[in-house]
Structures are given as C-alpha cells and as structure tokens.
Design a protein around this motif. Structure first.
Motif, PDB file in Angstrom:
ATOM      1  N   THR A 231       0.831  -1.205   0.000  1.00 11.23           N
ATOM      2  CA  THR A 231       0.000   0.000   0.000  1.00 11.23           C
ATOM      3  C   THR A 231       0.866   1.255   0.000  1.00 11.23           C
ATOM      4  N   LYS A 232       1.894   1.240   0.835  1.00 10.95           N
ATOM      5  CA  LYS A 232       2.796   2.404   0.896  1.00 10.95           C
ATOM      6  C   LYS A 232       3.501   2.622  -0.438  1.00 10.95           C
ATOM      7  N   SER A 233       3.884   1.529  -1.080  1.00 13.56           N
ATOM      8  CA  SER A 233       4.530   1.633  -2.389  1.00 13.56           C
ATOM      9  C   SER A 233       3.580   2.264  -3.405  1.00 13.56           C
ATOM     10  N   ALA A 234       2.295   1.847  -3.360  1.00 11.01           N
ATOM     11  CA  ALA A 234       1.297   2.406  -4.278  1.00 11.01           C
ATOM     12  C   ALA A 234       1.131   3.903  -4.046  1.00 11.01           C
ATOM     13  N   GLU A 235       1.039   4.300  -2.778  1.00 14.09           N
ATOM     14  CA  GLU A 235       0.843   5.715  -2.453  1.00 14.09           C
ATOM     15  C   GLU A 235       2.075   6.541  -2.819  1.00 14.09           C
ATOM     16  N   ASP A 236       3.257   6.009  -2.523  1.00  9.53           N
ATOM     17  CA  ASP A 236       4.501   6.733  -2.840  1.00  9.53           C
ATOM     18  C   ASP A 236       4.663   6.913  -4.344  1.00  9.53           C
ATOM     19  N   ASN A 237       4.379   5.865  -5.113  1.00 13.24           N
ATOM     20  CA  ASN A 237       4.520   5.963  -6.569  1.00 13.24           C
ATOM     21  C   ASN A 237       3.505   6.931  -7.157  1.00 13.24           C
ATOM     22  N   ALA A 238       2.286   6.974  -6.571  1.00 16.22           N
ATOM     23  CA  ALA A 238       1.284   7.940  -7.038  1.00 16.22           C
ATOM     24  C   ALA A 238       1.766   9.362  -6.774  1.00 16.22           C
ATOM     25  N   ALA A 239       2.360   9.581  -5.599  1.00 21.15           N
ATOM     26  CA  ALA A 239       2.862  10.919  -5.250  1.00 21.15           C
ATOM     27  C   ALA A 239       4.022  11.338  -6.156  1.00 21.15           C
ATOM     28  N   LYS A 240       4.813  10.374  -6.632  1.00 20.35           N
ATOM     29  CA  LYS A 240       5.958  10.661  -7.508  1.00 20.35           C
ATOM     30  C   LYS A 240       5.563  10.753  -8.974  1.00 20.35           C
ATOM     31  N   GLY A 241       4.290  10.513  -9.258  1.00 21.94           N
ATOM     32  CA  GLY A 241       3.843  10.573 -10.640  1.00 21.94           C
ATOM     33  C   GLY A 241       4.046   9.285 -11.415  1.00 21.94           C
ATOM     34  N   LYS A 242       4.455   8.239 -10.745  1.00 20.90           N
ATOM     35  CA  LYS A 242       4.638   6.934 -11.407  1.00 20.90           C
ATOM     36  C   LYS A 242       3.300   6.205 -11.374  1.00 20.90           C
ATOM     37  N   LEU A 243       2.378   6.680 -12.200  1.00 24.73           N
ATOM     38  CA  LEU A 243       0.982   6.258 -12.092  1.00 24.73           C
ATOM     39  C   LEU A 243       0.757   4.811 -12.496  1.00 24.73           C
ATOM     40  N   ARG A 244       1.414   4.361 -13.565  1.00 24.54           N
ATOM     41  CA  ARG A 244       1.209   2.979 -13.993  1.00 24.54           C
ATOM     42  C   ARG A 244       1.731   1.988 -12.945  1.00 24.54           C
ATOM     43  N   VAL A 245       2.881   2.307 -12.377  1.00 25.95           N
ATOM     44  CA  VAL A 245       3.437   1.442 -11.327  1.00 25.95           C
ATOM     45  C   VAL A 245       2.533   1.472 -10.101  1.00 25.95           C
ATOM     46  N   SER A 246       2.018   2.654  -9.769  1.00 21.98           N
ATOM     47  CA  SER A 246       1.114   2.792  -8.627  1.00 21.98           C
ATOM     48  C   SER A 246      -0.146   1.951  -8.829  1.00 21.98           C
ATOM     49  N   ALA A 247      -0.714   1.990 -10.035  1.00 19.34           N
ATOM     50  CA  ALA A 247      -1.928   1.212 -10.319  1.00 19.34           C
ATOM     51  C   ALA A 247      -1.679  -0.280 -10.126  1.00 19.34           C
ATOM     52  N   GLU A 248      -0.544  -0.759 -10.567  1.00 17.90           N
ATOM     53  CA  GLU A 248      -0.217  -2.184 -10.394  1.00 17.90           C
ATOM     54  C   GLU A 248      -0.025  -2.525  -8.916  1.00 17.90           C
ATOM     55  N   ASP A 249       0.557  -1.598  -8.173  1.00 18.71           N
ATOM     56  CA  ASP A 249       0.728  -1.815  -6.729  1.00 18.71           C
ATOM     57  C   ASP A 249      -0.629  -1.901  -6.020  1.00 18.71           C
ATOM     58  N   TYR A 250      -1.537  -1.005  -6.395  1.00 22.62           N
ATOM     59  CA  TYR A 250      -2.874  -1.045  -5.785  1.00 22.62           C
ATOM     60  C   TYR A 250      -3.576  -2.366  -6.094  1.00 22.62           C
ATOM     61  N   LYS A 251      -3.466  -2.818  -7.347  1.00 25.66           N
ATOM     62  CA  LYS A 251      -4.105  -4.084  -7.729  1.00 25.66           C
ATOM     63  C   LYS A 251      -3.500  -5.258  -6.960  1.00 25.66           C
ATOM     64  N   ALA A 252      -2.175  -5.209  -6.787  1.00 21.50           N
ATOM     65  CA  ALA A 252      -1.503  -6.284  -6.043  1.00 21.50           C
ATOM     66  C   ALA A 252      -1.947  -6.292  -4.586  1.00 21.50           C
ATOM     67  N   ALA A 253      -2.102  -5.097  -4.004  1.00 18.82           N
ATOM     68  CA  ALA A 253      -2.540  -5.003  -2.603  1.00 18.82           C
ATOM     69  C   ALA A 253      -3.965  -5.535  -2.455  1.00 18.82           C
ATOM     70  N   LEU A 254      -4.838  -5.211  -3.414  1.00 14.03           N
ATOM     71  CA  LEU A 254      -6.221  -5.684  -3.363  1.00 14.03           C
ATOM     72  C   LEU A 254      -6.316  -7.199  -3.485  1.00 14.03           C
ATOM     73  N   ALA A 255      -5.390  -7.788  -4.232  1.00 17.40           N
ATOM     74  CA  ALA A 255      -5.416  -9.241  -4.431  1.00 17.40           C
ATOM     75  C   ALA A 255      -4.963 -10.002  -3.193  1.00 17.40           C
ATOM     76  N   MET A 256      -4.301  -9.324  -2.257  1.00  9.37           N
ATOM     77  CA  MET A 256      -3.759 -10.015  -1.080  1.00  9.37           C
ATOM     78  C   MET A 256      -4.850 -10.538  -0.149  1.00  9.37           C
ATOM     79  N   ASP A 257      -5.922  -9.770   0.011  1.00  7.67           N
ATOM     80  CA  ASP A 257      -7.014 -10.221   0.885  1.00  7.67           C
ATOM     81  C   ASP A 257      -8.311  -9.575   0.421  1.00  7.67           C
ATOM     82  N   PRO A 258      -9.002 -10.210  -0.530  1.00  5.15           N
ATOM     83  CA  PRO A 258     -10.250  -9.638  -1.057  1.00  5.15           C
ATOM     84  C   PRO A 258     -11.338  -9.460   0.002  1.00  5.15           C
ATOM     85  N   ASP A 259     -11.227 -10.181   1.127  1.00  2.00           N
ATOM     86  CA  ASP A 259     -12.254 -10.092   2.170  1.00  2.00           C
ATOM     87  C   ASP A 259     -12.043  -8.930   3.138  1.00  2.00           C
ATOM     88  N   HIS A 260     -10.922  -8.236   3.012  1.00  2.00           N
ATOM     89  CA  HIS A 260     -10.606  -7.167   3.971  1.00  2.00           C
ATOM     90  C   HIS A 260     -11.287  -5.869   3.533  1.00  2.00           C
TER      91      HIS A 260
END
Length: 458
Positions: A231-260
């Motif tokens: 999650t922190k990686s996704a937020e940091d990459n979004a803040a740095k303008g690395k949007l495509r990398v951030s989007a992949e990080d968010y998707k990876a975080a969501l896949a870790m626990d769909p029930d959360h």
C-alpha cells in the motif's frame, strides 16, 4: 523415601500455580479429608487446576473416596474433559449406586458433550449461528470454563464478521491466560478486519515472541506487513507521478485479501484516482464502483466516478454522479452534527437488543438524579441523553432508520435529543415512579428497577 515422588507430584503444582500456603504439618500431607477440603476450597475459587491436582492426590491415597470422584468429575466437566468426567461419574455410581443427583449430572454431561461435538460439526458446515446456539445455550452452561468452546465461539463470531464480539470474547480468555496463542491470533484478526492494523500487529507479535514458529501467527503477521508495504509503495509511486506502477501496486494489494473490505475500500478509491489521472475511464468507474459497493456514503468515490464518466463521455452520468456526491456530502455534514446514541450508551453499532437494554439500565441507575444529589443538574442532563438514546436504539424500527441516516425530527427527538425530556415536557411523555430507596444489584423484574423504581413509557 518411597513417598517423595508422590509428595512432589502433589506439592509442585501448588507451588507453581497457587500462592496458598503449603501444608504446615507433615502428618497431614497425605490425609484424604484435609486434601479434599482444600480441593473444595480451590474449586469454589475456580482454581480448577489446583483443585484437580489435590483430588488426584486424594484418590491416590484413597481409591474408594466416592466424593472425590464426584468432585473431580465436576472439575473435569467444567474444563470440558468429558470422557474423563464420565469415567469418574461412573466410578462414583459403582461405589454409591442409585444416586439420582449424580445420574442427573452425568446426563447433563452427555448433553454438553454432544452439543460440543455438534458445534464442531456445524462449524465445518459453516452454520456459524448454530455453533453459537449450541455453545451458549448448552456447552458453556454446563462447562463454563471450557476453553475449547470459548475459542470455537470466537472463531464462529469471526466468521460472522462480528469483530467487536470477538475482541470481547478473546479478552475474557486472555484475562485468564494472557499467553493463549489461539486467543491472541483471533483477537489480532478481529482488529485486522476492523482495519486497526497497529493493534492487530501487536497481538501477532506477542504471539510470535511466545512461539516464533507458530504457522498461523506468522502467516497473519507477515501478510499484514506485506499488505501495508505494498500500500505504501502504491501511495509513494502515485505521489511521484509513477501512475502505472502505482496502479499495479494497488491491484496487487487488493489481491492479497479480497475479504478485507474495511481496508480495501480505500485501496479501490486510491486505484480509482490513479486510473482517472491515467485517463482510463472504464477501469476507474469499475474501481470506484467497488469502493461504493463497500461504502455507499463515500463522497470522494462518487466524485471520482463522476470524473471517470466524463472521460468516457457519459455526460449525463457524470452530472448525476457529481450532484449525488454533493447531496451525500451535505447529508454527512448533517449527520456529523447529530448525537451519537451508540457512544452515549457506550456500545458498538453491532450491539444486540439485549446489550442495548443492559447498557441503558446500568447508566440509568448510575445517573439517576436521586443518586446524584451533589451534581443533580449534570445527572439530569446525562439522564435525558441516556433515555433519548434508548428511545431510538431500543426501538428496532427507529434504530434502523437512525442507522440509515434518516432525520428523526418527526419522532420528536429534536435531532439531537433537545426536544426529548424523560421528566415530562415536549414529545412523548415518560413517567417515573420512585417508591423507595435506590438499591443496586440483581435483575430488574418486570422491566423495573430495584427499590421500587419503575419506568413507565407512554
């Protein structure tokens, strides 16, 4: 010398488990009546392990001590060691046939045993409500110190997503045994699913300090750690303008626990914002919709979905979305200014009707003006708040409407309790009869209070 091994078996558990004095007179160490009396005292104090050790000693000295068999059976029943307890009851009946009271205890024991087995079966079948019914109505009635039943109850509550109750139940277990690994794990998971990750992590870490190789605690702890890291990686990459990398990080975080869901709602929103910036309108709409499926009042998600619909040239949808977002924002502002009845009664939003009634009675007793003569004005204000809270939460229909965020002004609640007066005045009338001294203590027959204190709701 032959007595020393037996003597240590009796005394060492007592020295380790209890602070009660060790036998003062050597001649009484192996006296069955003395040992039995001490065992009874410990049982009355709910020190079941110490009582069990002493009863074992009684029966080693006197294998025909019938009452020791019966009492040991009772101790074992409390701890839901049913097979052993059944053997002791049977032994008692061999020594004293025809005891109706013991036959009744044995029958209750078998009921509790069957109920616990049924509860495990229902848990495997995912009928978690039935699990709670068996445990609460049978097992814990006959075996109140049954750790297995308490842990199974907490697991069923976790499966039912009643996280506040899991925290409460495991709190009782940890009060008796602060190092119980199963309770630490379950309590940690409850905090985790409430998105209170710091507290969850502390429970996992405490368990791992006790047993570094505990597989479920390791999985839970490192799973949480990886989720927060991604999650922190996704937020940091979004803040740095690395949007495509951030989007992949968010998707990876969501896949870790769909029930959360309590946490994933924010991940979906973060992903939606990134996708809007990338101009990927359809994907952004999907992500924001997922967030709104979890929390329909999330204004930021409505706004972002409106932006995403502009990207797809859905002008009408975008306009409706933005207007809906403004309406929700106004509603949330209004709700933020109303009284939190749950907070006033000191209960969670998942509290049962019985919990609400119990909290209300307790606070009404505590803050009744007749008990607070030195701060009567404060007590009257508190008493009004408590009564107003119960007026809403104690009524199922009003509670549902309140939880939906409806305006309850038409109920003469004054939106914040201002128009509600339990001593008379505007709105519904509430008559209080106070016929005698104010006494605390037991139940409240007929819905009233001890000492003649009655609430008549008109």
């Amino acid at each position: 010398m032959a007595q020393w091994p037996w003597r240590w078996r009796v005394l060492l558990p007592l020295l380790l488990l209890h602070s009660s004095p060790v036998f003062a007179q050597e001649g009484q160490d192996n006296d069955p009546s003395t040992l039995f009396k001490r065992a009874s005292e410990m049982m009355n104090l709910r020190k079941y392990d110490g009582s069990l050790g002493l009863l074992n000693a009684v029966l080693e000295v006197d294998p025909n001590h019938s009452e020791a068999y019966r009492q040991r059976a009772s101790v074992l029943r409390h701890k839901c060691r049913y097979k052993e307890a059944e053997g002791d009851y049977s032994k008692y009946l061999e020594l004293k046939p025809g005891s109706s009271s013991v036959e009744k205890e044995l029958s209750q024991l078998l009921q509790a045993q069957n109920a616990l087995e049924s509860a495990y079966g229902q848990f495997e079948s995912h009928d978690f409500s039935k699990v709670l019914e068996y445990i609460n109505k049978i097992v814990l009635v006959f075996s109140p110190n049954c750790l297995k039943a308490k842990l199974l109850k907490a697991k069923a509550l976790l499966a039912l997503e009643d996280y506040s109750s899991v925290i409460s139940e495991t709190g009782f277990i940890l009060k008796e045994d602060e190092d119980n690994l199963d309770a630490l794990l379950l309590r940690g998971r409850a905090y985790y699913y409430l998105a209170d990750h710091d507290v969850a992590s502390r429970h996992y870490q405490k368990g791992l300090r006790l047993d570094p190789e505990h597989s479920e605690l390791k999985k839970a702890y490192f799973g949480l750690k990886n989720l927060l890291k991604k999650t922190k990686s996704a937020e940091d990459n979004a803040a740095k303008g690395k949007l495509r990398v951030s989007a992949e990080d968010y998707k990876a975080a969501l896949a870790m626990d769909p029930d959360h869901t309590s946490y994933n709602v924010h991940l979906y929103l973060g992903l939606c914002k990134v996708l809007v910036k990338l101009g990927r309108g359809k994907e952004a709409i999907s992500s924001c919709t997922e967030a709104l499926n979890i929390d329909g009042e999330l204004v930021d998600a409505l706004t972002q979905r409106g932006e995403a619909k502009l990207l797809t040239e859905d002008w009408e949808g975008a306009d409706m979305g933005i207007r809906e977002a403004l309406m929700r924002a106004e509603k949330q502002l209004k709700l933020s200014k109303r009284k939190d009845w749950y907070k006033i009664l000191g209960i969670s939003k998942t509290a049962s009707a019985a919990d609400i009634k119990r909290a209300y009675k307790k606070l009404a007793l505590q803050w009744h003006p007749d008990k607070n003569v030195d701060n009567r004005e404060e007590a009257e204000n508190m008493f009004r708040e408590i009564a107003a809270a119960y007026e809403v939460l104690g009524d199922e229909d009003k509670r549902v409407r309140y939880d939906r965020g409806e305006d309850l002004d038409e109920m003469n609640m004054g939106g914040g309790g201002g128009g509600f007066n339990p001593f008379g005045g505007g709105g519904q009338q509430y008559t209080f009869h106070y016929d005698g001294g104010f006494h605390g203590g037991g139940g409240f027959p007929g819905g009233g209070f001890p000492g003649g204190f009655q609430f008549n709701f008109g």
